[in-house]
Design an enzyme around this catalytic site. Structure first.
Site, PDB file in Angstrom:
ATOM      1  N   SER A 143      62.517  20.540  30.399  1.00 25.90           N
ATOM      2  CA  SER A 143      62.678  19.079  30.405  1.00 25.90           C
ATOM      3  C   SER A 143      61.586  18.500  31.291  1.00 25.90           C
ATOM      4  CB  SER A 143      64.052  18.727  30.995  1.00 25.90           C
ATOM      5  OG  SER A 143      64.134  17.353  31.301  1.00 25.90           O
ATOM      6  N   TYR A 156      71.259  19.688  37.072  1.00 21.34           N
ATOM      7  CA  TYR A 156      70.411  19.761  35.869  1.00 21.34           C
ATOM      8  C   TYR A 156      68.943  19.919  36.271  1.00 21.34           C
ATOM      9  CZ  TYR A 156      68.530  18.296  31.274  1.00 21.34           C
ATOM     10  OH  TYR A 156      67.869  18.237  30.070  1.00 21.34           O
TER      11      TYR A 156
HETATM   12  N1  LIG Z   1      67.681  15.198  24.247  1.00 23.30           N
HETATM   13  C1  LIG Z   1      66.885  15.034  25.295  1.00 23.30           C
HETATM   14  O1  LIG Z   1      66.515  13.900  25.631  1.00 23.30           O
HETATM   15  C2  LIG Z   1      66.393  16.219  26.076  1.00 23.30           C
HETATM   16  C3  LIG Z   1      65.378  16.008  27.005  1.00 23.30           C
HETATM   17  C4  LIG Z   1      64.897  17.095  27.750  1.00 23.30           C
HETATM   18  C5  LIG Z   1      65.443  18.338  27.559  1.00 23.30           C
HETATM   19  N2  LIG Z   1      66.446  18.518  26.664  1.00 23.30           N
HETATM   20  C6  LIG Z   1      66.985  19.873  26.537  1.00 23.30           C
HETATM   21  O2  LIG Z   1      66.964  20.284  25.197  1.00 23.30           O
HETATM   22  C7  LIG Z   1      68.010  21.230  24.987  1.00 23.30           C
HETATM   23  C8  LIG Z   1      68.806  20.807  23.766  1.00 23.30           C
HETATM   24  O3  LIG Z   1      69.445  19.560  24.057  1.00 23.30           O
HETATM   25  P1  LIG Z   1      69.840  18.489  22.942  1.00 23.30           P
HETATM   26  O4  LIG Z   1      69.205  17.215  23.332  1.00 23.30           O
HETATM   27  O5  LIG Z   1      69.619  19.028  21.583  1.00 23.30           O
HETATM   28  O6  LIG Z   1      71.380  18.334  23.272  1.00 23.30           O
HETATM   29  P2  LIG Z   1      72.689  18.708  22.468  1.00 23.30           P
HETATM   30  O7  LIG Z   1      73.821  18.440  23.386  1.00 23.30           O
HETATM   31  O8  LIG Z   1      72.675  18.048  21.145  1.00 23.30           O
HETATM   32  O9  LIG Z   1      72.518  20.269  22.227  1.00 23.30           O
HETATM   33  C9  LIG Z   1      72.813  21.225  23.176  1.00 23.30           C
HETATM   34  C10 LIG Z   1      72.985  22.537  22.445  1.00 23.30           C
HETATM   35  O10 LIG Z   1      73.331  23.532  23.395  1.00 23.30           O
HETATM   36  C11 LIG Z   1      74.482  24.212  22.924  1.00 23.30           C
HETATM   37  N3  LIG Z   1      75.262  24.711  24.050  1.00 23.30           N
HETATM   38  C12 LIG Z   1      75.816  24.000  25.063  1.00 23.30           C
HETATM   39  N4  LIG Z   1      76.460  24.841  25.891  1.00 23.30           N
HETATM   40  C13 LIG Z   1      76.305  26.091  25.387  1.00 23.30           C
HETATM   41  C14 LIG Z   1      76.727  27.366  25.794  1.00 23.30           C
HETATM   42  N5  LIG Z   1      77.462  27.519  26.891  1.00 23.30           N
HETATM   43  N6  LIG Z   1      76.374  28.431  25.041  1.00 23.30           N
HETATM   44  C15 LIG Z   1      75.632  28.288  23.916  1.00 23.30           C
HETATM   45  N7  LIG Z   1      75.201  27.092  23.485  1.00 23.30           N
HETATM   46  C16 LIG Z   1      75.545  26.016  24.216  1.00 23.30           C
HETATM   47  C17 LIG Z   1      75.261  23.205  22.106  1.00 23.30           C
HETATM   48  O11 LIG Z   1      76.108  23.872  21.200  1.00 23.30           O
HETATM   49  C18 LIG Z   1      74.114  22.469  21.421  1.00 23.30           C
HETATM   50  O12 LIG Z   1      73.702  23.150  20.273  1.00 23.30           O
HETATM   51  C19 LIG Z   1      68.811  21.276  26.283  1.00 23.30           C
HETATM   52  O13 LIG Z   1      68.403  22.370  27.063  1.00 23.30           O
HETATM   53  C20 LIG Z   1      68.437  19.969  26.954  1.00 23.30           C
HETATM   54  O14 LIG Z   1      68.548  20.049  28.364  1.00 23.30           O
HETATM   55  C21 LIG Z   1      66.937  17.494  25.915  1.00 23.30           C
END
Ligand SMILES: NC(=O)c1ccc[n+]([C@@H]2O[C@H](COP(=O)([O-])OP(=O)(O)OC[C@H]3O[C@@H](n4cnc5c(N)ncnc54)[C@H](O)[C@@H]3O)[C@@H](O)[C@H]2O)c1
Length: 255
Positions: A143, A156
């Site tokens: 991130s 986080y």
């Molecule tokens: N969306 C954003 O703005 C953003 C920005 C920076 C980083 N990220 C990172 O990208 C990644 C994906 O996030 P996203 O935005 O798609 O969010 P999201 O909540 O849609 O997806 C999160 C995913 O992680 C899975 N997950 C959660 N806990 C889990 C566990 N204990 N075991 C296995 N799987 C698990 C969920 O099933 C889901 O598929 C994350 O690491 C998040 O921190 C997202």
């Protein structure tokens, strides 16, 4: 296709960025194991789209925050596809709470899923690649908060900062095995993790004003860079973070 003949595992690929990455890797010719914790429907839908592209796939339930599950996930992915060349550590969670209020339970949950899950999945993956002597790719979805403070999200930021140093250490330690290790650092991407933000114009408008490209990112923006890092075009890239944020992280101006 850049990833023909390659096998990949993407953690947390039942929705959001992980789903986008799983689909993009498959589009580039990889066979892909999809992982989910609770959302089996989302995982099955991802697998169905991968199958329609003519690629092999399987959905594996595992909570990457539980070490035994993280290890089993990698083993089952290897069993499903025969081997693994690419690991994408995408699963992550966040909890919005002030430092003085956050509970011990929420602190440990964020660290376990977002940081330790990537650690133990990568350890099992590296052992496998050591056994088969074939090199490999590890890509962590970190991130902008591997660098940028985010008040009320301290665990986080600690987890994402931890992924940054894990990546830098492992890029050196796993280089003799031919394994490259890199991070992709998204800014604000339109996914379910940002549900509250997306539905509240009072939160969304100031955020958009802070992004030089004036839009949220899409999972496909992150998926394209991940596919590049997994491909032979990135053979000489390791220990790098590629930021995918529309300019958010280094935005500064004076009127
Ligand atoms: N969306 C954003 O703005 C953003 C920005 C920076 C980083 N990220 C990172 O990208 C990644 C994906 O996030 P996203 O935005 O798609 O969010 P999201 O909540 O849609 O997806 C999160 C995913 O992680 C899975 N997950 C959660 N806990 C889990 C566990 N204990 N075991 C296995 N799987 C698990 C969920 O099933 C889901 O598929 C994350 O690491 C998040 O921190 C997202």
């Amino acid at each position: 296709m850049k990833l023909s003949g390659k096998n990949a595992l993407v953690t947390g690929s039942d929705q959001g960025i992980g789903q986008g990455i799983a689909l993009r890797l498959a589009q580039e010719g990889a066979d892909v194991v999809v992982n989910y914790r609770k959302n089996q429907e989302g995982a099955d839908a991802t697998c169905e789209q991968i199958r329609q592209m003519g690629r092999r796939t399987a959905a594996v339930q595992a909570d990457v925050g539980v070490t035994a599950d993280a290890r089993r996930l990698v083993e089952e992915a290897i069993a499903a596809l025969g081997s693994l060349d690419i690991l994408v550590n995408n699963a992550g969670i966040e909890k919005n709470a002030s430092f003085v209020d956050i509970t011990e339970e929420d602190y440990h949950a964020v660290i376990a899923v977002t940081m330790s899950g990537a650690f133990f999945c990568t350890q099992s993956f590296a052992r496998h690649r050591q056994d088969v002597k074939g090199g490999g790719r590890v890509i962590n979805i970190s991130s902008v908060h591997e660098e940028l403070p985010f008040p009320h999200f301290t665990p986080y930021c600690m987890a994402k900062g931890g992924l940054k140093m894990m990546m830098r250490n492992l890029a050196i330690e796993l280089a003799p095995l031919g394994i490259t290790v890199n991070n992709v650092a998204p800014g604000a991407i339109e996914t379910p993790i940002n549900k509250k933000l997306l539905s509240d114009p009072k939160l969304l408008e100031p955020l958009l004003a802070n992004i030089p490209l004036r839009r949220l990112g899409q999972p496909s923006d992150v998926a394209g860079v991940t596919a590049f890092l997994a491909s032979a075009d990135a053979d000489y890239i390791t220990a790098a973070t590629i930021v995918v944020d529309g300019g958010l992280l280094w935005n500064y101006s004076e009127q």
